[in-house]
Design an enzyme around this catalytic site. Structure first.
Site, PDB file in Angstrom:
ATOM      1  N   GLN A   1       0.830  -1.209   0.000  1.00  0.00           N
ATOM      2  CA  GLN A   1       0.000   0.000   0.000  1.00  0.00           C
ATOM      3  C   GLN A   1       0.861   1.254   0.000  1.00  0.00           C
ATOM      4  OE1 GLN A   1      -2.146  -0.509   3.702  1.00  0.00           O
ATOM      5  NE2 GLN A   1      -0.252  -1.154   4.714  1.00  0.00           N
TER       6      GLN A   1
ATOM      7  N   ASP B   1      -0.364   0.379  13.638  1.00  0.00           N
ATOM      8  CA  ASP B   1      -0.034   1.691  14.206  1.00  0.00           C
ATOM      9  C   ASP B   1       0.271   1.618  15.693  1.00  0.00           C
ATOM     10  OD1 ASP B   1      -2.722   1.979  15.606  1.00  0.00           O
ATOM     11  OD2 ASP B   1      -3.393   1.935  13.523  1.00  0.00           O
TER      12      ASP B   1
ATOM     13  N   ASP C   1      -8.627  -5.076  13.880  1.00  0.00           N
ATOM     14  CA  ASP C   1      -8.397  -3.633  13.748  1.00  0.00           C
ATOM     15  C   ASP C   1      -7.916  -3.401  12.314  1.00  0.00           C
ATOM     16  OD1 ASP C   1      -7.697  -0.996  14.102  1.00  0.00           O
ATOM     17  OD2 ASP C   1      -6.063  -1.384  15.511  1.00  0.00           O
TER      18      ASP C   1
ATOM     19  N   ASP D   1     -10.513  -0.544   5.695  1.00  0.00           N
ATOM     20  CA  ASP D   1     -11.788  -0.772   5.008  1.00  0.00           C
ATOM     21  C   ASP D   1     -11.731  -2.075   4.191  1.00  0.00           C
ATOM     22  OD1 ASP D   1     -12.756   1.668   5.955  1.00  0.00           O
ATOM     23  OD2 ASP D   1     -12.018   2.777   4.225  1.00  0.00           O
TER      24      ASP D   1
END
Lengths: 280, 280
Positions: A37, A92, A161, A164
């Site tokens: 990504q 994160d 977690d 989308d």
């Protein structure tokens, strides 16, 4: 010069985006395309630092605590004594940070696809990424689906977690995955998944509900506002093998939460008719 | 061709806007500058018809019912027997529509500055504007501040359904106005005011709280998400002369609400620490 980031928000209604949200940028701190990504970190005027993956806001320092407190403390305080917790995604570190507040949790496992997200968070978002230095944390760089399929009966709580449901993350919203999570849980284990906007993504929410109900005896659904997410209100879906997450069986209450309280926990499960109607 | 409307959102942080929200437009149904403001009605892809005043979204058909149900049913169900209700602003008719669901309400007075808003709503937004045909409704085209100062002890409930605190509407957030509302109420009357975003407009919220407390023995604050308003979560401030709005003393419950229920009423008053901290 003015620099603005724009997120083209995806909804049920149309193929192409018909809603967008823009944030004025002080500085672009980082931008790189990994094998999975495009990762970017911005410093913004309104929301402080902001992490963006493939053009979608993942978090800002102004509101990430709402999302991370609600995705973790609800299941961790619903289970009477969670000792072993898995986070799928969550590179994160925000969920890990909240889980590490529980002294009785012995093992915090992260299954994250993209190592670079963890590195970027440790470097640019220490408010979250510093959580990885807790010695109880075990990081696995792996496809979460594969990891979950390899585990049986070991986790008291599993937190999905995820981004989308686009690209590789789409599997994390499927019935096969939820069945595997159910098997990876202890007999009284609890799963929580982030389940998108109940206003803009009603189709996704309905599908998640149906998929969870195929594997779990208990399905529950709760809400929290996240200002920088599309549609003003975010949602979380629970698959529970035994415990009712409204009961708050864990007496331990983490100090210093900014959104979560036992009263907020209860209120989050109160659903207005427009949202109840998603489930038919 | 693509047509988009962009709202530059105002926040506490900066003089100029650093956040914006954009909506793709199917059609511009109306646009006119009156003596008071620029009025526009759009048909949008995601949210249906949308009313915009001076560049700020006032309502969309997709979520206006959340705002209008919550600004009306909370005070109307908190007061044991409201018979006389004043709406200051609210020219779109959404609040009047909800109030007219109470058979025991005998008189619904509107004090709206700009007659054109009412005309536009009746013509383009009959989902709200049709409410003005209720024979109990009395429309006054007048500055709401002047109207309220002329009334003493006559209203059981006053609803301040105002735009943002800019231009003429700024007075509707001031201590002098709240004192006048208190005097316009019956001895056990209740006032509710729309009080902006608890995330983006914390300074306004704090000021409204302080101003209400100067005139009313009871101050209360509650929340509801309105997806097309800035900051994801909207807020309402209550000044009460006697009744605790959490008690729901009115046994009448309007049918067919899409957001409001007695349980939602209770949950709306549960404030997370990040919001409680506004009030010091």
């Amino acid at each position: 010069m003015e620099l603005w980031f724009t997120e083209k928000q995806l909804t049920d209604q149309e193929e192409a985006s018909t809603v967008s949200f823009s944030v004025k940028i002080k500085e672009m701190l980082y931008r790189e395309r990994t094998g999975f990504q495009e990762i970017a970190v911005f410093d913004t005027y309104e929301f402080g630092k902001m992490l963006v993956l493939d053009g979608i806001i993942q978090l800002t320092l102004a509101d990430e605590f709402i999302y991370h407190e609600m995705i973790t403390h609800v299941p961790l305080r619903a289970h009477p004594a969670p000792r072993s917790v898995l986070v799928v995604g969550g590179g994160d570190g925000g969920s890990v940070r909240e889980i590490s507040k529980y002294p009785a949790v012995e093992r915090i496992v992260l299954a994250e696809l993209d190592q670079k997200v963890i590195e970027v968070s440790r470097r640019f978002l220490p408010e979250l990424g510093a959580a990885f230095s807790d010695p109880r944390v075990e990081v696995n760089i792996i496809n979460g689906v594969d990891y979950v399929h390899s585990m049986k009966g070991v986790f008291d709580v599993v937190i999905v977690d995820s981004p989308d449901p686009l690209g590789p993350a789409e599997q994390l919203f499927g019935a096969t995955f939820y069945q595997a999570v159910c098997e990876a849980l202890t007999p009284d284990g609890i799963m929580v998944v982030q389940s998108e906007s109940p206003f803009l993504n009603r189709r996704v929410v309905r599908q998640v509900c149906e998929n969870i109900k195929q594997s779990f005896p208990g399905f529950y659904y709760y809400l929290a506002p996240v200002p920088t997410y599309p549609g003003s209100l975010w949602s979380f879906a629970v698959g529970s093998r035994q415990h009712n997450p409204l009961e708050q069986k864990n007496a331990f209450l983490p100090a210093g939460t900014r959104y979560y309280t036992p009263e907020v926990h209860q209120a989050a499960f109160v659903l207005p008719p427009i949202i109840r109607s998603i489930f038919g």
